[in-house]
Motif scaffolding. Structure first.
Motif, PDB file in Angstrom:
ATOM      1  N   GLY A 117       0.818  -1.207   0.000  1.00 40.69           N
ATOM      2  CA  GLY A 117       0.000   0.000   0.000  1.00 40.69           C
ATOM      3  C   GLY A 117       0.852   1.256   0.000  1.00 40.69           C
ATOM      4  N   ILE A 118       1.959   1.218   0.736  1.00 40.28           N
ATOM      5  CA  ILE A 118       2.862   2.371   0.792  1.00 40.28           C
ATOM      6  C   ILE A 118       3.430   2.667  -0.596  1.00 40.28           C
ATOM      7  CG2 ILE A 118       5.162   3.070   1.583  1.00 40.28           C
ATOM      8  CD1 ILE A 118       4.447   1.716   4.278  1.00 40.28           C
ATOM      9  N   PHE A 119       3.914   1.631  -1.270  1.00 37.34           N
ATOM     10  CA  PHE A 119       4.515   1.856  -2.587  1.00 37.34           C
ATOM     11  C   PHE A 119       3.468   2.306  -3.597  1.00 37.34           C
ATOM     12  CE2 PHE A 119       8.215  -0.106  -0.825  1.00 37.34           C
ATOM     13  CZ  PHE A 119       9.253   0.455  -1.549  1.00 37.34           C
ATOM     14  N   ALA A 120       2.254   1.712  -3.509  1.00 40.75           N
ATOM     15  CA  ALA A 120       1.201   2.103  -4.446  1.00 40.75           C
ATOM     16  C   ALA A 120       0.822   3.568  -4.245  1.00 40.75           C
ATOM     17  CB  ALA A 120      -0.017   1.205  -4.248  1.00 40.75           C
ATOM     18  N   ALA A 121       0.809   4.013  -2.975  1.00 42.58           N
ATOM     19  CA  ALA A 121       0.375   5.383  -2.685  1.00 42.58           C
ATOM     20  C   ALA A 121       1.478   6.401  -2.993  1.00 42.58           C
ATOM     21  CB  ALA A 121      -0.036   5.492  -1.219  1.00 42.58           C
ATOM     22  N   LEU A 122       2.734   6.055  -2.710  1.00 42.08           N
ATOM     23  CA  LEU A 122       3.803   7.047  -2.832  1.00 42.08           C
ATOM     24  C   LEU A 122       4.507   7.009  -4.170  1.00 42.08           C
ATOM     25  CD1 LEU A 122       3.335   6.924   0.337  1.00 42.08           C
ATOM     26  CD2 LEU A 122       5.591   7.954   0.440  1.00 42.08           C
ATOM     27  N   ILE A 123       4.570   5.853  -4.795  1.00 37.14           N
ATOM     28  CA  ILE A 123       5.248   5.751  -6.087  1.00 37.14           C
ATOM     29  C   ILE A 123       4.265   5.133  -7.077  1.00 37.14           C
ATOM     30  CG2 ILE A 123       7.402   5.072  -7.227  1.00 37.14           C
ATOM     31  CD1 ILE A 123       8.170   6.368  -4.764  1.00 37.14           C
ATOM     32  N   PRO A 124       3.231   5.880  -7.473  1.00 43.67           N
ATOM     33  CA  PRO A 124       2.207   5.299  -8.345  1.00 43.67           C
ATOM     34  C   PRO A 124       2.766   4.811  -9.677  1.00 43.67           C
ATOM     35  CG  PRO A 124       1.698   7.601  -7.772  1.00 43.67           C
ATOM     36  CD  PRO A 124       2.978   7.269  -7.108  1.00 43.67           C
ATOM     37  N   SER A 125       3.875   5.401 -10.115  1.00 48.96           N
ATOM     38  CA  SER A 125       4.455   5.010 -11.397  1.00 48.96           C
ATOM     39  C   SER A 125       5.301   3.742 -11.287  1.00 48.96           C
ATOM     40  CB  SER A 125       5.311   6.157 -11.937  1.00 48.96           C
ATOM     41  OG  SER A 125       6.317   6.502 -11.010  1.00 48.96           O
ATOM     42  N   GLY A 126       5.335   3.136 -10.077  1.00 56.92           N
ATOM     43  CA  GLY A 126       6.159   1.941  -9.873  1.00 56.92           C
ATOM     44  C   GLY A 126       7.467   2.319  -9.228  1.00 56.92           C
ATOM     45  N   PRO A 127       8.025   1.413  -8.405  1.00 58.48           N
ATOM     46  CA  PRO A 127       9.243   1.741  -7.670  1.00 58.48           C
ATOM     47  C   PRO A 127      10.449   1.969  -8.584  1.00 58.48           C
ATOM     48  CG  PRO A 127       8.496  -0.508  -7.195  1.00 58.48           C
ATOM     49  CD  PRO A 127       7.509   0.087  -8.133  1.00 58.48           C
ATOM     50  N   HIS A 128      11.276   2.948  -8.221  1.00 59.69           N
ATOM     51  CA  HIS A 128      12.547   3.156  -8.907  1.00 59.69           C
ATOM     52  C   HIS A 128      13.607   2.313  -8.199  1.00 59.69           C
ATOM     53  CE1 HIS A 128      10.214   6.483 -10.316  1.00 59.69           C
ATOM     54  NE2 HIS A 128      10.209   7.047  -9.131  1.00 59.69           N
ATOM     55  N   ASP A 129      14.780   2.263  -8.798  1.00 58.00           N
ATOM     56  CA  ASP A 129      15.808   1.434  -8.163  1.00 58.00           C
ATOM     57  C   ASP A 129      16.379   2.117  -6.922  1.00 58.00           C
ATOM     58  OD1 ASP A 129      17.182   3.436  -9.324  1.00 58.00           O
ATOM     59  OD2 ASP A 129      18.524   2.187 -10.511  1.00 58.00           O
ATOM     60  N   ASP A 130      16.025   3.390  -6.689  1.00 60.07           N
ATOM     61  CA  ASP A 130      16.540   4.043  -5.486  1.00 60.07           C
ATOM     62  C   ASP A 130      15.470   4.148  -4.397  1.00 60.07           C
ATOM     63  OD1 ASP A 130      14.940   5.864  -6.699  1.00 60.07           O
ATOM     64  OD2 ASP A 130      16.245   7.581  -6.342  1.00 60.07           O
ATOM     65  N   THR A 131      14.377   3.414  -4.557  1.00 59.25           N
ATOM     66  CA  THR A 131      13.383   3.410  -3.490  1.00 59.25           C
ATOM     67  C   THR A 131      13.336   2.027  -2.856  1.00 59.25           C
ATOM     68  OG1 THR A 131      11.668   2.931  -5.112  1.00 59.25           O
ATOM     69  CG2 THR A 131      11.913   5.211  -4.429  1.00 59.25           C
ATOM     70  N   ALA A 132      13.419   2.013  -1.527  1.00 61.02           N
ATOM     71  CA  ALA A 132      13.372   0.745  -0.801  1.00 61.02           C
ATOM     72  C   ALA A 132      12.768   1.012   0.563  1.00 61.02           C
ATOM     73  CB  ALA A 132      14.781   0.158  -0.657  1.00 61.02           C
ATOM     74  N   ALA A 133      12.110   0.006   1.106  1.00 66.82           N
ATOM     75  CA  ALA A 133      11.561   0.123   2.451  1.00 66.82           C
ATOM     76  C   ALA A 133      11.671  -1.233   3.142  1.00 66.82           C
ATOM     77  CB  ALA A 133      10.103   0.581   2.409  1.00 66.82           C
ATOM     78  N   VAL A 134      11.919  -1.164   4.445  1.00 69.70           N
ATOM     79  CA  VAL A 134      11.987  -2.377   5.264  1.00 69.70           C
ATOM     80  C   VAL A 134      11.042  -2.193   6.434  1.00 69.70           C
ATOM     81  CG1 VAL A 134      13.434  -3.832   6.735  1.00 69.70           C
ATOM     82  CG2 VAL A 134      14.400  -2.817   4.668  1.00 69.70           C
ATOM     83  N   GLY A 135      10.153  -3.156   6.650  1.00 66.10           N
ATOM     84  CA  GLY A 135       9.244  -3.113   7.796  1.00 66.10           C
ATOM     85  C   GLY A 135       9.533  -4.262   8.736  1.00 66.10           C
ATOM     86  N   ILE A 136       9.567  -3.958  10.031  1.00 66.26           N
ATOM     87  CA  ILE A 136       9.767  -4.993  11.055  1.00 66.26           C
ATOM     88  C   ILE A 136       8.615  -4.872  12.039  1.00 66.26           C
ATOM     89  CG2 ILE A 136      11.305  -5.919  12.839  1.00 66.26           C
ATOM     90  CD1 ILE A 136      13.597  -4.379  11.449  1.00 66.26           C
ATOM     91  N   ARG A 137       7.880  -5.959  12.244  1.00 67.40           N
ATOM     92  CA  ARG A 137       6.715  -5.902  13.135  1.00 67.40           C
ATOM     93  C   ARG A 137       6.927  -6.796  14.354  1.00 67.40           C
ATOM     94  NH1 ARG A 137       0.877  -6.279  10.662  1.00 67.40           N
ATOM     95  NH2 ARG A 137       1.438  -4.133  10.151  1.00 67.40           N
ATOM     96  N   TRP A 138       6.503  -6.259  15.512  1.00 62.43           N
ATOM     97  CA  TRP A 138       6.562  -7.024  16.762  1.00 62.43           C
ATOM     98  C   TRP A 138       5.201  -7.647  17.018  1.00 62.43           C
ATOM     99  CZ3 TRP A 138      10.199  -3.766  15.563  1.00 62.43           C
ATOM    100  CH2 TRP A 138      11.465  -3.956  16.098  1.00 62.43           C
ATOM    101  N   HIS A 139       5.178  -8.918  17.251  1.00 61.36           N
ATOM    102  CA  HIS A 139       3.916  -9.582  17.582  1.00 61.36           C
ATOM    103  C   HIS A 139       3.844  -9.770  19.082  1.00 61.36           C
ATOM    104  CE1 HIS A 139       2.747 -10.305  13.448  1.00 61.36           C
ATOM    105  NE2 HIS A 139       3.986 -10.647  13.197  1.00 61.36           N
ATOM    106  N   GLY A 140       2.622  -9.727  19.630  1.00 61.51           N
ATOM    107  CA  GLY A 140       2.438 -10.024  21.045  1.00 61.51           C
ATOM    108  C   GLY A 140       2.413  -8.788  21.893  1.00 61.51           C
TER     109      GLY A 140
END
Lengths: 106, 162
Positions: free
Chosen positions: B139-162
């Motif tokens: 959803g983040i990439f669709a909203a922020l880079i509607p034209s599709g990700p460039h090679d200089d865009t990257a994101a890492v998500g880490i989620r804590w459960h519990g």
């Protein structure tokens, strides 16, 4: 403002006796960084410590490619000052941790 | 440059160095005066049982802490990019259960014609709302880079459960 097409910029170099002023106007990114590189290239090889002032009062966007050019000039032994950066550019400098590295004239 | 730095960061971290010390050491491998290059880096260690995260920042946009109720930039102490300086100050945050830590490159939030803070607000708006982590990132990439990700865009998500 030109959101969709290529970034548009003008770079003007004014060689003074005491200092060189490089005025950068518009928006600079990877697509037109060559304009800025071509303007500063002749300044990099000079001997001695010169003062180079980048006038950023009409610059409204810059990405990391422009930051790289500013850092290269500063690292070449010349004294670099950024004159009147716009709020957008100040924010870029702060986020990139350069507010204390590149001297800013207010 | 990026793979060389990543290997060096892994090696120093495996050796037990804290994030700020890792960045200071990596900074000896690249020098903008010599190489004409530099890199922005977020370096962090995670203590899984306690959710404690220690982060040092070399000129990188701030990571986000996202919960069901809020999205906020983690206030790191921003030092110079690697290759430009050598001094970094770590910050410590504790991740609440269910929280997501999001790190990303500047290409995700920088847009001509607007300040970085506007890009951050757009990122938070796209990241809020929960759901599986993969869907949040899509959803983040669709909203922020509607034209599709460039090679200089990257994101890492880490989620804590519990």
């Amino acid at each position: 403002m030109n959101r969709d097409g290529a970034a548009a910029a003008a770079v003007e170099v004014d060689h003074g006796a005491a200092q060189t002023v490089v005025a950068v106007r518009g928006e600079i990114d990877l697509g037109n960084i060559g304009l800025l590189e071509a303007a500063v290239e002749p300044l990099l090889g000079r001997l001695g410590r010169h003062v180079i002032i980048f006038d950023l009062s009409e610059l409204h966007f810059m990405d990391s490619s422009a930051i790289a050019v500013l850092l290269r000039v500063a690292a070449s032994g010349q004294t670099v000052r950024l004159r009147h950066p716009t709020p957008v550019i100040r924010e870029v400098l702060a986020v990139t941790g350069l507010s204390d590295v590149l001297q800013v004239e207010t | 440059l990026m793979s060389a730095l990543r290997n060096a960061i892994n090696a120093y971290a495996a050796d037990g160095a804290e994030p700020d010390a890792v960045l200071a050491r990596v900074g000896r491998l690249v020098d903008v005066a010599r190489d004409g290059r530099f890199a922005t880096v977020l370096c962090g260690t995670i203590d899984l049982p306690t959710g404690q995260v220690v982060i040092a920042n070399a000129g990188h946009p701030p990571p986000l802490l996202i919960t069901a109720e809020r999205c906020e930039a983690i206030p790191t102490v921003v030092g110079p990019p690697v290759g430009v300086g050598h001094h970094y100050t770590p910050v410590q945050v504790t991740m609440p259960g269910g929280a997501t830590l999001l790190a990303y490159t500047d290409g995700l939030i920088e847009r001509r014609g607007e300040p970085i803070s506007a890009g951050l607000a757009r990122l938070c708006a796209a990241a809020e709302g929960g759901g599986p982590l993969e869907e949040v990132l899509d959803g983040i990439f669709a909203a922020l880079i509607p034209s599709g990700p460039h090679d200089d865009t990257a994101a890492v998500g880490i989620r804590w459960h519990g």
